[in-house]
Design a protein around this motif. Structure first.
Motif, PDB file in Angstrom:
ATOM      1  N   ARG A  10       0.817  -1.211   0.000  1.00  0.00           N
ATOM      2  CA  ARG A  10       0.000   0.000   0.000  1.00  0.00           C
ATOM      3  C   ARG A  10       0.853   1.265   0.000  1.00  0.00           C
ATOM      4  O   ARG A  10       0.317   2.373   0.021  1.00  0.00           O
ATOM      5  CB  ARG A  10      -0.927  -0.012   1.222  1.00  0.00           C
ATOM      6  N   ASP A  11       2.178   1.112   0.027  1.00  0.00           N
ATOM      7  CA  ASP A  11       3.129   2.233   0.071  1.00  0.00           C
ATOM      8  C   ASP A  11       2.886   3.122   1.284  1.00  0.00           C
ATOM      9  O   ASP A  11       3.098   4.345   1.234  1.00  0.00           O
ATOM     10  CB  ASP A  11       3.050   3.070  -1.210  1.00  0.00           C
ATOM     11  N   MET A  12       2.480   2.522   2.387  1.00  0.00           N
ATOM     12  CA  MET A  12       2.212   3.285   3.601  1.00  0.00           C
ATOM     13  C   MET A  12       3.487   3.470   4.418  1.00  0.00           C
ATOM     14  O   MET A  12       4.386   2.639   4.383  1.00  0.00           O
ATOM     15  CB  MET A  12       1.154   2.581   4.461  1.00  0.00           C
ATOM     16  N   CYS A  13       3.514   4.557   5.154  1.00  0.00           N
ATOM     17  CA  CYS A  13       4.571   4.761   6.144  1.00  0.00           C
ATOM     18  C   CYS A  13       4.158   4.021   7.412  1.00  0.00           C
ATOM     19  O   CYS A  13       3.148   4.359   8.040  1.00  0.00           O
ATOM     20  CB  CYS A  13       4.747   6.247   6.422  1.00  0.00           C
ATOM     21  N   LEU A  14       4.926   2.997   7.766  1.00  0.00           N
ATOM     22  CA  LEU A  14       4.553   2.151   8.898  1.00  0.00           C
ATOM     23  C   LEU A  14       5.788   1.757   9.696  1.00  0.00           C
ATOM     24  O   LEU A  14       6.836   1.455   9.129  1.00  0.00           O
ATOM     25  CB  LEU A  14       3.831   0.891   8.414  1.00  0.00           C
ATOM     26  N   ILE A  15       5.637   1.764  11.001  1.00  0.00           N
ATOM     27  CA  ILE A  15       6.700   1.368  11.927  1.00  0.00           C
ATOM     28  C   ILE A  15       6.168   0.224  12.777  1.00  0.00           C
ATOM     29  O   ILE A  15       5.101   0.343  13.400  1.00  0.00           O
ATOM     30  CB  ILE A  15       7.107   2.538  12.839  1.00  0.00           C
ATOM     31  N   THR A  16       6.889  -0.880  12.807  1.00  0.00           N
ATOM     32  CA  THR A  16       6.488  -1.983  13.676  1.00  0.00           C
ATOM     33  C   THR A  16       7.722  -2.800  14.048  1.00  0.00           C
ATOM     34  O   THR A  16       8.825  -2.553  13.565  1.00  0.00           O
ATOM     35  CB  THR A  16       5.416  -2.870  13.015  1.00  0.00           C
ATOM     36  N   GLY A  17       7.505  -3.770  14.902  1.00  0.00           N
ATOM     37  CA  GLY A  17       8.545  -4.703  15.290  1.00  0.00           C
ATOM     38  C   GLY A  17       7.920  -5.874  16.007  1.00  0.00           C
ATOM     39  O   GLY A  17       6.832  -5.757  16.584  1.00  0.00           O
ATOM     40  N   LYS A  18       8.571  -7.009  15.945  1.00  0.00           N
ATOM     41  CA  LYS A  18       8.061  -8.153  16.705  1.00  0.00           C
ATOM     42  C   LYS A  18       8.241  -7.866  18.190  1.00  0.00           C
ATOM     43  O   LYS A  18       9.221  -7.267  18.624  1.00  0.00           O
ATOM     44  CB  LYS A  18       8.769  -9.445  16.301  1.00  0.00           C
ATOM     45  N   VAL A  19       7.250  -8.265  18.970  1.00  0.00           N
ATOM     46  CA  VAL A  19       7.296  -8.038  20.409  1.00  0.00           C
ATOM     47  C   VAL A  19       8.375  -8.912  21.049  1.00  0.00           C
ATOM     48  O   VAL A  19       8.584 -10.069  20.652  1.00  0.00           O
ATOM     49  CB  VAL A  19       5.917  -8.334  21.030  1.00  0.00           C
TER      50      VAL A  19
END
Length: 443
Positions: A159-168
C-alpha cells in the motif's frame, strides 16, 4: 507498491498545522487555512504548492487535472503513534483492567499469529481499517512471532504506507505460546530489520511489550539491538496502570522508578515512544523531556480499561513530546476523530480545554515530530510526501445541520472532533494515490 502518481490539483477547504498551537504567540501563527484552497501534488507523490484557489488556478497549465470537493476540508493524513495490529479482532472485549485484560483476551488472541497466513489476513483488515479512518501513518505493535511483523510489513509495503512496527520481545510472565527468549528475540529482530527497515516507507521498532514481560537479560539485549542499526525506533508501555507500576517496583527494586528501568537498559532516547504515561513522577517527566523521548496519549483505551486520565497540560509544561494513539484493541476506535473526542473529555476532567487546533496538531504534525518524520510528513509544506485526507463536512444529516451553524474554522474543526468518525473520511491518499474512497473497496 502498485499505481503511479500523476500531477494533480485538489480543491476544497484546506487546513494544516505549521507548529504546536500552544507554542506560538497566537493560534493563527500555528496553522494555515484556506476556505477555498488548492493543493497541487506532483508526479512523485509530493506536495508542490498550496494556496488560495483564486491565486493558484490562473497559474496552472490549460487542462491540468483538478478534483473539486464541495463541503469538504483537506487535511494531512492522521498519524497514529500507538496501536496493536494483532488485537484488531478483539477490539471491544468486555470487562477487565490492564493486567487481567492481557491474560483473558490479549495473549490468547496473539498466540494465533505464529501463522503467517493468518497474520497476513488480519494485517490486511487492519491496514484497510486505518485507511478507511484516514490514518496514513502508524506505529504498531506486532505479536511476539516474527511472522506477524513480516506480514504487516508486506501488506504495508504493497500500500506504500509509512509504517513502523517490530516483533514483540516477551520472555516471561506470559503463556509459552507468546514468549520468546533474549537470544531468539534478537536473532528474529535482526532478520526483520535487515529485510524491512528502510524498505519503501517502512521502519523497524525494537519492541519490548513492557518491563514486566521482559527479563533484565532481554531488556539489555534490546538496548544493544537499538544501537546496532541506524534509525531504529523503540516502542513500549509506561505507567498505564497502578497495579502494573507496583509490579514493576517488585521486579526491579534497584531502580528508582518505572522509566528508570528502561533508561538503565539504554531504551530512552529521541526515537523512543512510550504509550500512556498516565501516572508519572516528576523525575520521570523531566527525564523524558531531557532525553527527548515521547509519550503517545491513548485516551480511548485509558478510559476503556479504567487506567486513568493523562495530564496533557503537565507534559506540555515540561516540553515532553506528545502525540496521539488509538491503542486498538484496548482502544475503542480506529478513528482519530473519535480518539480526539475522548481526548477532549479527558482534558476537561482535568480542568483544561483541548482546542481543535491543538487536536489536529496532535493527530498530524505532532505524530510526525514524535517519529522524527516531520521533514517529510505532517503538513503540506512543499516537498513533503502527499499523505492527505478529504473530510466530508456533510457526512450525516446532523453533521450537515451543525456545520451550517459554524461561523469559522475553529468551530468547524471542533465539530469534526466531537461528532466525527469514519463516515467523514471521503477519501484517503497515500503519496498522492487514492487508497480509500468511502463506500468503495480500499484499493
Amino acid at each position: 507498491m502498485s499505481k503511479q502518481s500523476v500531477s494533480h490539483a485538489y480543491r476544497a477547504g484546506i487546513f494544516h498545522c505549521l507548529a504546536d498551537p500552544t507554542s506560538t504567540a497566537t493560534p493563527e501563527e500555528a496553522y494555515e487555512y484556506y476556505a477555498d484552497g488548492i493543493l497541487v501534488i506532483n508526479d512523485e507523490g509530493k506536495v508542490e504548492r498550496l494556496g488560495p484557489a483564486d491565486q493558484i488556478l490562473p497559474t496552472l497549465p490549460s487542462g491540468f487535472p483538478i478534483t473539486t470537493y464541495p463541503n469538504a476540508i483537506i487535511t494531512p493524513g492522521f498519524i497514529d503513534t500507538h496501536n496493536h495490529f494483532p488485537q484488531t479482532e478483539m477490539i471491544a472485549a468486555f470487562g477487565e483492567q490492564l493486567l487481567d485484560w492481557l491474560e483473558t483476551y490479549t495473549f490468547p488472541t496473539e498466540s494465533k499469529f505464529q501463522s503467517l497466513e493468518y497474520a497476513q489476513q488480519v494485517a490486511g483488515v487492519y491496514l484497510d481499517e486505518l485507511l478507511r479512518n484516514g490514518t496514513t501513518t502508524a506505529m504498531a505493535f506486532s505479536s511476539v512471532h516474527a511472522e506477524s511483523a513480516e506480514a504487516l510489513f508486506k501488506e504495508a509495503y504493497q500500500r506504500d504506507m509509512c509504517l513502523i512496527t517490530g516483533k514483540v520481545l516477551m520472555d516471561r510472565h506470559a503463556p509459552e505460546t507468546v514468549r520468546d527468549t533474549p537470544e531468539a528475540g534478537c536473532t528474529q529482530s535482526r532478520t526483520l530489520i535487515e529485510q524491512w527497515h528502510g524498505k519503501g516507507r517502512l521502519h523497524y521498532a525494537v519492541t519490548p511489550r513492557f518491563a514486566i514481560t521482559s527479563t533484565p537479560e532481554q531488556l539489555e539485549a534490546a538496548g544493544h539491538l537499538l544501537k546496532e542499526y541506524d534509525g531504529l525506533y523503540m516502542q513500549t508501555h509506561l505507567s498505564e496502570n497502578h497495579k502494573e507500576i507496583a509490579w514493576i517496583s517488585e521486579l526491579f527494586p534497584e531502580r528508582c522508578h518505572y522509566l528508570d528501568v528502561y533508561d538503565h537498559y539504554g531504551l530512552v532516547g529521541p526515537r523512543s515512544v512510550f504509550a500512556h504515561g498516565i501516572h508519572l513522577c516528576e523525575d520521570e517527566i523531566q527525564r523524558l523531556a531531557r532525553q527527548d523521548a515521547a509519550i503517545s496519549f491513548c485516551p480511548t483505551s485509558n478510559l476503556f480499561l479504567g487506567s486513568g486520565l493523562f495530564n496533557l497540560k503537565q507534559m506540555k509544561q515540561h516540553k515532553v513530546k506528545v502525540s496521539l494513539g488509538s491503542d486498538v484493541g484496548a482502544g475503542t476506535s480506529f478513528s482519530m476523530l473519535q480518539t480526539l473526542n475522548e481526548a477532549y473529555k479527558v482534558t476537561q476532567m482535568r480542568g483544561d480545554k483541548l482546542s481543535p487546533f491543538e487536536s489536529f496538531y496532535l493527530a498530524t504534525l505532532a505524530g510526525a515530530e514524535t517519529l522524527q518524520l516531520d521533514d517529510r510528513l505532517g503538513n503540506f509544506l512543499p516537498g513533503k510526501e502527499a499523505d492527505f485526507i478529504v473530510l466530508d463536512l456533510h457526512s450525516t444529516p446532523l453533521m450537515q445541520y451543525r456545520m451550517n451553524n459554524c461561523n469559522n474554522v475553529f468551530e468547524t474543526l471542533f465539530v469534526l472532533c466531537i461528532l466525527g468518525d469514519d463516515r467523514n473520511i471521503k477519501e484517503t491518499f497515500v503519496k498522492g494515490i487514492s487508497r480509500h474512497q468511502r463506500d468503495q473497496a480500499t484499493h
